[in-house]
Design a protein around this motif. Structure first.
Motif, PDB file in Angstrom:
ATOM      1  N   UNK A   9       0.852  -1.182   0.000  1.00  0.00           N
ATOM      2  CA  UNK A   9       0.000   0.000   0.000  1.00  0.00           C
ATOM      3  C   UNK A   9       0.886   1.229   0.000  1.00  0.00           C
ATOM      4  N   UNK A  10       0.307   2.351  -0.291  1.00  0.00           N
ATOM      5  CA  UNK A  10       1.087   3.586  -0.358  1.00  0.00           C
ATOM      6  C   UNK A  10       1.789   3.837   0.981  1.00  0.00           C
ATOM      7  N   UNK A  11       3.060   4.117   0.908  1.00  0.00           N
ATOM      8  CA  UNK A  11       3.830   4.381   2.115  1.00  0.00           C
ATOM      9  C   UNK A  11       4.454   3.149   2.741  1.00  0.00           C
ATOM     10  N   UNK A  12       4.052   1.973   2.277  1.00  0.00           N
ATOM     11  CA  UNK A  12       4.594   0.731   2.828  1.00  0.00           C
ATOM     12  C   UNK A  12       5.863   0.344   2.091  1.00  0.00           C
ATOM     13  N   UNK A  13       6.753  -0.355   2.786  1.00  0.00           N
ATOM     14  CA  UNK A  13       7.965  -0.858   2.151  1.00  0.00           C
ATOM     15  C   UNK A  13       7.821  -2.339   1.788  1.00  0.00           C
ATOM     16  N   UNK A  14       6.718  -2.938   2.202  1.00  0.00           N
ATOM     17  CA  UNK A  14       6.509  -4.361   1.922  1.00  0.00           C
ATOM     18  C   UNK A  14       5.881  -4.554   0.541  1.00  0.00           C
ATOM     19  N   UNK A  15       6.234  -5.653  -0.127  1.00  0.00           N
ATOM     20  CA  UNK A  15       5.612  -5.930  -1.435  1.00  0.00           C
ATOM     21  C   UNK A  15       4.161  -6.344  -1.259  1.00  0.00           C
ATOM     22  N   UNK A  16       3.398  -6.257  -2.337  1.00  0.00           N
ATOM     23  CA  UNK A  16       1.989  -6.623  -2.263  1.00  0.00           C
ATOM     24  C   UNK A  16       1.760  -8.065  -1.841  1.00  0.00           C
ATOM     25  N   UNK A  17       2.705  -8.948  -2.160  1.00  0.00           N
ATOM     26  CA  UNK A  17       2.563 -10.360  -1.815  1.00  0.00           C
ATOM     27  C   UNK A  17       2.783 -10.643  -0.334  1.00  0.00           C
ATOM     28  N   UNK A  18       3.156  -9.621   0.439  1.00  0.00           N
ATOM     29  CA  UNK A  18       3.447  -9.828   1.859  1.00  0.00           C
ATOM     30  C   UNK A  18       2.220 -10.299   2.632  1.00  0.00           C
TER      31      UNK A  18
END
Length: 276
Positions: free
Chosen positions: A178-187
């Motif tokens: 999500x916006x502002x997150x450093x994690x990939x969408x698959x997290x």
């Protein structure tokens, strides 16, 4: 009157010499059996002494393996490589440890390259069997790789890997959660409680940022590794080398293997479907 011959008049079945030899053989056999029984008794005593030690070693190894596997999946992904289920159980922990050590990193890199280079046919066939609707694209990319056309194979491998991610868990690896997150969408999928213990370990790389999916803001100014953004957006002009194509294959293969493992609910559903 009984005319049958006396038993004492019958010719002996064994001669005296033969009977003596049989006696010697029986004595020797008895000695052998006695020795075997003593050795079994000694072995039993020896085993009784070492069994607890072996048992403790097995328990300790079972306890340490998950930790070592976690480190292996994470360390290899941090260097742009991904575990192949075709490796032996001892390879990932060792390679994950060595690739993080400057003194052994070059050897680990060379071994990983050779592993994927020598397993191209198996990997290609397994991925195409799992995703037959993608087979025509994947086979073309493998053919380009074999011809040394890495500038063509790398983008296709990465694109197909991300397509499989969305197909299997409705999220992309190369987009943020999500916006502002450093994690990939698959997290979200990778951290789900739906997975069994080992699947959760295997999915760890899909929940982290590595060289493949690190954003522009997260890349070091001296960054020169394989990165999907720099490839797909035309920033990198020197990505077309064999090692990068092998790394892309390792990621595509990893995604194919990791995301086709069944969740708990899928296993339960499968089990119910087999009930009479």
């Amino acid at each position: 009157m009984d005319s049958s011959p006396d038993n004492n008049d019958l010719p002996p079945f064994f001669s005296e010499e033969q009977l003596r030899q049989v006696g010697k053989n029986l004595k020797h056999l008895s000695q052998m059996i006695g020795a075997a029984v003593r050795r079994i008794t000694e072995f039993r005593d020896e085993w009784s002494a070492i069994a607890p030690v072996i048992g403790q070693a097995i328990v300790r190894a079972a306890e340490e393996l998950p930790k070592k596997m976690r480190e292996a999946y994470v360390n290899l992904a941090k260097h742009g490589w991904y575990v192949d289920q075709g490796m032996s159980l001892s390879d990932p922990p060792r390679l994950g440890r060595e690739i993080a050590e400057p003194a052994h990193a070059a050897n680990a890199e060379a071994e990983l390259q050779e592993h994927f280079r020598s397993n191209l046919d198996r990997i290609e066939n397994e991925i195409c069997e799992q995703f037959p609707e993608r087979a025509h694209i994947i086979r073309a990319a493998f053919e380009a790789h074999r011809l040394g056309q890495y500038v063509l194979s790398v983008p296709v491998f990465l694109a197909q890997a991300d397509g499989i991610c969305f197909e299997r868990c409705q999220a992309y690896y190369f987009m943020r959660e999500k916006r502002g997150s450093t994690r990939p969408g698959t997290a979200v999928h990778a951290s789900s409680d739906e997975h069994d213990f080992w699947t959760a370990i295997i999915l760890l790389p899909l929940g982290m940022t590595g060289p493949l999916n690190v954003s522009k803001n997260g890349r070091d100014p001296e960054f020169s590794g394989l990165n999907r953004h720099t490839v797909m957006h035309g920033d990198s002009l020197d990505y077309g080398v064999e090692v990068n194509s092998l790394k892309a294959i390792s990621f595509l293969n990893y995604v194919s293997q990791a995301l086709t493992r069944m969740t708990w609910s899928e296993r339960i559903s499968q089990a119910k479907s087999k009930l009479p």
